[in-house]
Enzyme design. Structure first.
Site, PDB file in Angstrom:
ATOM      1  N   ARG A 304      53.672  32.873  50.979  1.00 18.35           N
ATOM      2  CA  ARG A 304      54.708  32.168  50.224  1.00 18.35           C
ATOM      3  C   ARG A 304      56.097  32.738  50.543  1.00 18.35           C
ATOM      4  O   ARG A 304      57.088  32.019  50.521  1.00 18.35           O
ATOM      5  CB  ARG A 304      54.427  32.179  48.712  1.00 18.35           C
ATOM      6  CG  ARG A 304      55.367  31.273  47.926  1.00 18.35           C
ATOM      7  CD  ARG A 304      54.925  31.045  46.486  1.00 18.35           C
ATOM      8  NE  ARG A 304      53.946  29.983  46.340  1.00 18.35           N
ATOM      9  CZ  ARG A 304      54.234  28.675  46.234  1.00 18.35           C
ATOM     10  NH1 ARG A 304      55.493  28.264  46.257  1.00 18.35           N
ATOM     11  NH2 ARG A 304      53.278  27.789  46.110  1.00 18.35           N
ATOM     12  N   GLU A 705      57.694  28.655  37.664  1.00 14.39           N
ATOM     13  CA  GLU A 705      58.259  29.725  38.480  1.00 14.39           C
ATOM     14  C   GLU A 705      59.687  29.486  38.973  1.00 14.39           C
ATOM     15  O   GLU A 705      60.486  30.427  38.998  1.00 14.39           O
ATOM     16  CB  GLU A 705      57.364  29.972  39.704  1.00 14.39           C
ATOM     17  CG  GLU A 705      56.027  30.579  39.355  1.00 14.39           C
ATOM     18  CD  GLU A 705      55.058  30.499  40.520  1.00 14.39           C
ATOM     19  OE1 GLU A 705      54.812  31.522  41.150  1.00 14.39           O
ATOM     20  OE2 GLU A 705      54.559  29.389  40.792  1.00 14.39           O
TER      21      GLU A 705
HETATM   22 MO1  MOS Z   1      51.532  32.980  39.470  1.00 17.03          MO
HETATM   23  S1  MOS Z   1      52.795  34.402  40.248  1.00 17.03           S
HETATM   24  O1  MOS Z   1      51.300  31.976  40.811  1.00 17.03           O
HETATM   25  O2  MOS Z   1      50.133  33.780  38.845  1.00 17.03           O
END
Ligand code: MOS
Length: 749
Positions: A304, A705
């Site tokens: 990623r 996120e």
């Molecule tokens: Mo999350 S950092 O994709 O558990």
């Protein structure tokens, strides 16, 4: 905003794993950690501890009936150390006693003899010694070598970012209860119920159907319970299995902070080439990821990082390479952003450096190179959205970036001892698990005979509000009130083969599965009405708890409809599976379409630095964020604000400090500084209007996120203020976090 569990939380009445009423005879377990970061495990003497009052057993690796292995991606992590120890805090033995106190009191009496071996804590040193995990990977677009000679400006440098403690409120915990058939029911504070199930089966030599994992809710996780909840659940299961008694493990804060993995620290080298007017022609970057002692999720996180190497920008010539480097620290793990924040920190460092060389404001370079629709990303996918530019323009329209700049400059001309800084931080984050197979979910929906609805999915509620979103999906699909819908615990016996609740994808994946399951029930109900009344099927609907024909109620309520359907023996339960369509990625070419879409937005951060005290303060953060058609705007707002603050903490005050022997010194809130209420800036969040994400659930984009990375703007806003004090401040080696101490030293020495 009211979270589904808000009343439980404020009353302290909600059941987390530690609050579940335990069966009579439950024992308590305390792990015994390795005292050294690296060494040969000469002996583990348990006799003295076993003789203490209340102690039932002390288990070591030799007591494991199945495989002593909890590694997920790479089988390189023993449940209990055997032969060698690889980090300070690695579980070596497990004391099980009648009370937690007795277990902890007995712990020092377990004699662990380690013959020390040299330990490495720096990822570049580990790399130089060939200590890497998985493949050295390179993503490329165009030809950087051909491009450098065409760049009037080329700068290179280094940018390092530190790790980050998750600081979830609920520490790691598990309760394992033996079943009468030789299997176990395990309550685990995990984001990955299936991983816990599979790992316990492997460790105990059981089939997966002999292990049922149940997750009521989590008190925060942020990635720290994606892989790292597994060991504690497996230890509790081992003890319960061996002793035939329920066993509970709950780490205290210091144990949790000392032994568990955190966000990966990265050290990175970059080189960037631009035209004289700020167009980026080439970018080369190499990431050294500090993986810690075991692979954990590091290779996936590294991937990623590579996907986000170029941040929110189109760069025609790119070479990004990355290595996961094995050191002797607790295995670093998933944390909100999953490697992308570390990459975005570096491209922003390169842009800040290049801007100084060109004599341009960084925002001019950012704006100029922002991704546009159809731009190719280094991994072969093209951007399918205009959102980066739309969010930037909307932010500018609302707040006037030029006037904010002018205001800061005017302030700085008038103040010698205090300076203001400004940074714009665009975010473009790929949505989907980059491990394609994980992009699946399932939902089991029961409509009870009284019309109430119970939904089980693979999603774990950890405070992020996924339950609220899925309830809304069910309610909207069935045409009933949200309050009719209850989310059940996440349980491997009700929904199997679950992907972790991670990658910001739980609402999307489990929402789609719930939509499909509810749709099946809805169709059966409608079909029954069609057969009974002879209405044309396409005119029939359920809205606001009423059956409608051509939009008008026909005098049949939801409750009556359900009772009637039950009496007619129509099935009122359904199970559905969802897999994100159109995803593929070829790791041999490092090209494909790994993401369903991108989550996008832009923030502008203002900071003030007190030059005498050296203290930075983040004044304000203004954000325009694209959530598509929000499923629940208050939940999304909470996620944006919380993620932002967590990102600001990572960049400005949260600093992990280790001893020379690799033991963490910042093992609690007295030594590890997280943002507190006094650090919270003025935050203004606007959601992009007229946005729609057809592949999202009901037109929404996911939110968990991406807003974390707005916090990176805080670092560059402080840097901007420092450059107002010291225009010649060197930029070739930037380190995060930019703490008060670092700010003070930068100005004073
Ligand atoms: Mo999350 S950092 O994709 O558990």
């Amino acid at each position: 905003m009211k979270h589904d569990d808000a009343l439980l939380h404020v009353r302290g009445a909600g059941h987390f794993v530690r609050d579940i009423p335990v069966p009579r005879g439950t024992l308590h377990a305390a792990p015994v950690p390795s005292p050294a970061a690296h060494g040969k495990l000469r002996a583990v003497e348990t006799a003295k501890a076993e003789a203490l009052p209340g102690v039932r057993a002390v288990f070591t690796a030799a007591d494991i009936p199945g495989q002593n292995q909890v590694g997920n991606i790479v089988p390189d992590e023993p449940l209990l150390a055997s032969g060698e120890v690889h980090y300070a805090g690695q579980p070596v033995a497990l004391v099980v006693a009648d009370s937690l106190d007795a277990a902890r009191r007995a712990r020092p009496f377990v004699e662990v003899e380690v013959e020390p071996l040299p330990a490495v804590f720096d990822p570049r040193q580990a790399f130089a010694r060939g200590e890497t995990i998985g493949l050295f990977r390179t993503f490329a677009l165009g030809d950087v070598e051909e491009a450098w000679p065409r760049c009037p400006v080329v700068v290179s440098g280094r940018a390092d970012s530190g790790g980050q403690e998750h600081m979830y409120l609920e520490t790691q915990s598990a309760l394992a209860v033996p079943r009468d058939d030789g299997g176990l029911k395990v309550f685990s504070a995990t984001q990955s119920p299936t991983l816990v199930q599979r790992t316990i089966a492997r460790v105990l030599g059981l089939a997966m159907h002999q292990v049922e994992v149940d997750v009521p809710r989590l008190g925060g996780a942020f990635g720290g319970k994606e892989d790292q909840a597994t060991s504690w659940a497996a230890l509790a299961a081992l003890a319960a299995f061996r002793l035939g008694r329920p066993v509970k493990i709950v780490l205290d804060r210091r144990e949790d902070a000392s032994w568990t993995g955190k966000r990966h620290p990265y050290s990175s080298d970059y080189k960037i080439g631009l035209t004289g007017d700020g167009r980026i022609l080439a970018y080369e970057v190499r990431f050294y990821q500090n993986a810690g002692a075991c692979a954990d999720l590091s290779p996936a996180i590294l991937e990623r990082t590579l996907f986000h190497a170029t941040g929110s920008y189109f760069i025609p010539n790119v070479r990004a390479s990355a290595a996961s480097c094995r050191t002797h620290l607790p295995p670093f793990t998933a944390f909100r952003g999953f490697g992308a924040p570390q990459a975005m920190f570096v491209i922003e460092a390169a842009i800040a450096h290049a801007a100084a060389a060109l004599g341009l404001p960084p925002a001019d370079i950012q704006r100029r190179n922002l991704l546009r629709r159809d731009d190719e990303l280094p991994y072969g996918m093209r951007l399918e959205s205009d959102s980066p530019a739309r969010c930037w323009e909307e932010l500018d329209r609302r707040h006037g970036l030029a006037s904010l700049r002018a205001r800061a400059d005017a302030f700085n001309r008038g103040h010698a001892l205090t300076k203001k800084g400004l940074a714009v931080m665009p975010v473009c984050f790929g949505i989907s698990f980059t491990t394609t197979l994980l992009n699946q979910a399932a939902s089991l929906v029961h409509v009870y005979a009284d019309g109430s609805v119970g939904v089980s999915t693979a999603a774990v509620e950890m405070g992020q509000g996924v339950n609220r979103k899925i309830r809304r999906v069910a309610a909207r699909t069935l045409g009933v009130e949200v309050d009719r819908v209850r989310m059940e615990s996440t349980n491997t016996a009700r929904v199997a083969n679950t992907s972790p609740t991670a990658a910001s994808s739980a609402a999307d994946l489990n929402g789609h599965a719930t939509r499909l399951a509810c749709g099946q029930i809805l169709n059966r109900l409608k079909q029954a009405v069609v057969e009974e009344r002879g209405f044309p099927a396409d005119e029939l609907g359920i809205e606001n708890e009423e059956v409608t024909r051509a939009g008008r109620p026909i005098g049949l309520t939801w409750e009556k409809l359900v009772a009637w359907a039950y009496a007619r023996r129509i099935p009122l339960s359904a199970y559905a599976h969802y897999a994100t369509p159109g995803l593929h990625f070829d790791k041999t070419k490092e090209k494909g379409r790994p993401f369903a879409y991108h989550a996008v937005g832009t923030a502008v951060v203002e900071a003030t630095v007190d030059g005498l005290r050296g203290t930075p303060k983040i004044d304000s953060v203004k954000i325009v964020h694209d959530v598509g058609r929000s499923l629940d705007p208050p939940t999304d707002l909470g996620q944006v604000e919380g993620a932002l603050l967590q990102g600001v903490g990572w960049m400005t005050c949260e600093e992990l400090v280790y001893s020379a022997e690799g033991k963490i010194l910042t093992d609690g809130l007295s030594t590890y500084k997280v943002p507190d209420i006094g650090d919270i800036p003025e935050v203004a969040v606007a959601f992009l209007e007229d946005s729609d994400q057809p592949s999202g659930i009901l037109g929404s984009k996911t939110v968990g996120e991406p807003p974390f990375m707005y916090g990176i703007g805080a670092y560059y806003a402080i840097l901007d203020a420092l450059r107002a004090f010291r225009p010649g401040l060197p930029l070739a080696f930037l380190q995060a976090p930019w703490t008060a101490e670092r700010t003070f030293r930068t100005l004073r020495f």
